[in-house]
Scaffold this motif. Sequence first.
Motif, mmCIF file in Angstrom:
data_model
loop_
_atom_site.group_PDB
_atom_site.id
_atom_site.type_symbol
_atom_site.label_atom_id
_atom_site.label_comp_id
_atom_site.label_asym_id
_atom_site.label_seq_id
_atom_site.Cartn_x
_atom_site.Cartn_y
_atom_site.Cartn_z
ATOM 1 N N UNK A 1 0.839 -1.208 0.000
ATOM 2 C CA UNK A 1 0.000 0.000 0.000
ATOM 3 C C UNK A 1 0.872 1.255 0.000
ATOM 4 N N UNK A 2 0.409 2.260 -0.733
ATOM 5 C CA UNK A 2 1.176 3.500 -0.799
ATOM 6 C C UNK A 2 2.230 3.500 -1.884
ATOM 7 N N UNK A 3 2.306 2.412 -2.658
ATOM 8 C CA UNK A 3 3.289 2.345 -3.742
ATOM 9 C C UNK A 3 2.862 3.294 -4.860
ATOM 10 N N UNK A 4 3.780 4.125 -5.314
ATOM 11 C CA UNK A 4 3.502 5.094 -6.367
ATOM 12 C C UNK A 4 4.307 4.740 -7.606
ATOM 13 N N UNK A 5 3.647 4.708 -8.755
ATOM 14 C CA UNK A 5 4.312 4.404 -10.019
ATOM 15 C C UNK A 5 4.535 5.687 -10.802
ATOM 16 N N UNK A 6 5.742 5.847 -11.324
ATOM 17 C CA UNK A 6 6.115 7.033 -12.082
ATOM 18 C C UNK A 6 6.618 6.619 -13.456
ATOM 19 N N UNK A 7 6.189 7.327 -14.493
ATOM 20 C CA UNK A 7 6.727 7.098 -15.826
ATOM 21 C C UNK A 7 8.061 7.829 -15.929
ATOM 22 N N UNK A 8 9.110 7.087 -16.184
ATOM 23 C CA UNK A 8 10.441 7.667 -16.240
ATOM 24 C C UNK A 8 11.262 7.036 -17.361
ATOM 25 N N UNK A 9 12.221 7.784 -17.856
ATOM 26 C CA UNK A 9 13.170 7.239 -18.818
ATOM 27 C C UNK A 9 14.119 6.298 -18.082
ATOM 28 N N UNK A 10 14.248 5.082 -18.592
ATOM 29 C CA UNK A 10 15.168 4.092 -18.022
ATOM 30 C C UNK A 10 16.116 3.661 -19.138
ATOM 31 N N UNK A 11 17.392 3.958 -18.984
ATOM 32 C CA UNK A 11 18.378 3.667 -20.022
ATOM 33 C C UNK A 11 17.951 4.260 -21.373
ATOM 34 N N UNK A 12 17.352 5.427 -21.306
ATOM 35 C CA UNK A 12 17.024 6.154 -22.523
ATOM 36 C C UNK A 12 15.695 5.827 -23.175
ATOM 37 N N UNK A 13 14.926 4.889 -22.608
ATOM 38 C CA UNK A 13 13.616 4.550 -23.176
ATOM 39 C C UNK A 13 12.566 4.559 -22.066
ATOM 40 N N UNK A 14 11.270 4.671 -22.421
ATOM 41 C CA UNK A 14 10.227 4.752 -21.403
ATOM 42 C C UNK A 14 10.187 3.530 -20.495
ATOM 43 N N UNK A 15 10.092 3.786 -19.194
ATOM 44 C CA UNK A 15 10.006 2.728 -18.201
ATOM 45 C C UNK A 15 9.195 3.200 -17.019
ATOM 46 N N UNK A 16 9.213 2.424 -15.947
ATOM 47 C CA UNK A 16 8.474 2.769 -14.739
ATOM 48 C C UNK A 16 9.377 2.722 -13.521
ATOM 49 N N UNK A 17 9.119 3.625 -12.592
ATOM 50 C CA UNK A 17 9.808 3.654 -11.305
ATOM 51 C C UNK A 17 8.748 3.515 -10.218
#
Length: 308
Positions: free
Chosen positions: A247-263
């Motif tokens: 609970x409380x986990x937040x997903x962020x769209x981020x560049x990972x190694x130069x391509x779209x990923x999730x944090x």
Amino acid sequence: MGAAGAVEASTDGPAGERRQLINVAYRLLGSLAESEDAVQEAYARWYALPRSRQDEIASPGAWLTTVTGRICLDVLGSARARRERYVGAWLPDPLPDRAEWDHGQGTDLADQMVLDESVTMAFLVVLESMTPAERVAFVLHDVFRYPFAEIADVLGRTPAACKQLAASARRRVRVARASVTAAGQADVVRHVKEAWESKDIAALVGLLAPTAVMTADGGGMVGTALRPVEGGARIAQYMVAIAARAPGLELLERSVNGVPGLVAQRAGVVLTVASFDVTDGRVTRIWAVRNPEKLRPWLRAGLGPVPG
């Protein structure tokens, strides 16, 4: 490939070659810490040379690259034994976008790294499947455009043998070619994020290829699947179970190694960085790095706007 070869040659003498060397080492080793150590060792050997010997070397940059390549070759040889003792799967270090690096962890590295197709997680994982000699020959020639005559000095083999090594490596890489545009991948990753947040198993199954594989790297330091999770349905169930337990986990769209990923972060602390491979609009591979030692540059990834 070859985009990394565009790293500009420095006019600042040996010290100015650091950017090129760091980029070579990371692609050879997949580890930021090991890359920094390899480059530091190459410089230590340079500065240990008598001044007269330094003056005899026509191209310090070429000399430093050769030495860095040899050091990386040795590291790759010993890494196989170390990774056999590694708890679970070993994945390369994920790289944030330059603006996302933690200011206390590797700010200098953020300025050094060139993010292109040769650092995507899919590409680095294929490099991991090569022999050390194949990897060195391929990265130096196909990515950085070094001639085989110079690569021969690194590997201690003939130029013809180095050419054969690169050709063998190239055959492996063909299966890892980029299959979608960054924009196309961003759309798929965004839909995965939305389905994951809503715990929608059916939507996730629709976004995942039936033969999808998820590999996680916790390094034995955090809980995670020790073996790859195979099959879109199983991965979807696993992802929803994780969300339910966190609970409380937040997903962020981020560049990972130069391509779209999730944090994934909780209370501002980055817990997971996920990379994706997408083919025909569906996710075929997920690489989830959870080892805290590999996430140090990501400590501030929750700050600032989503990269546009």
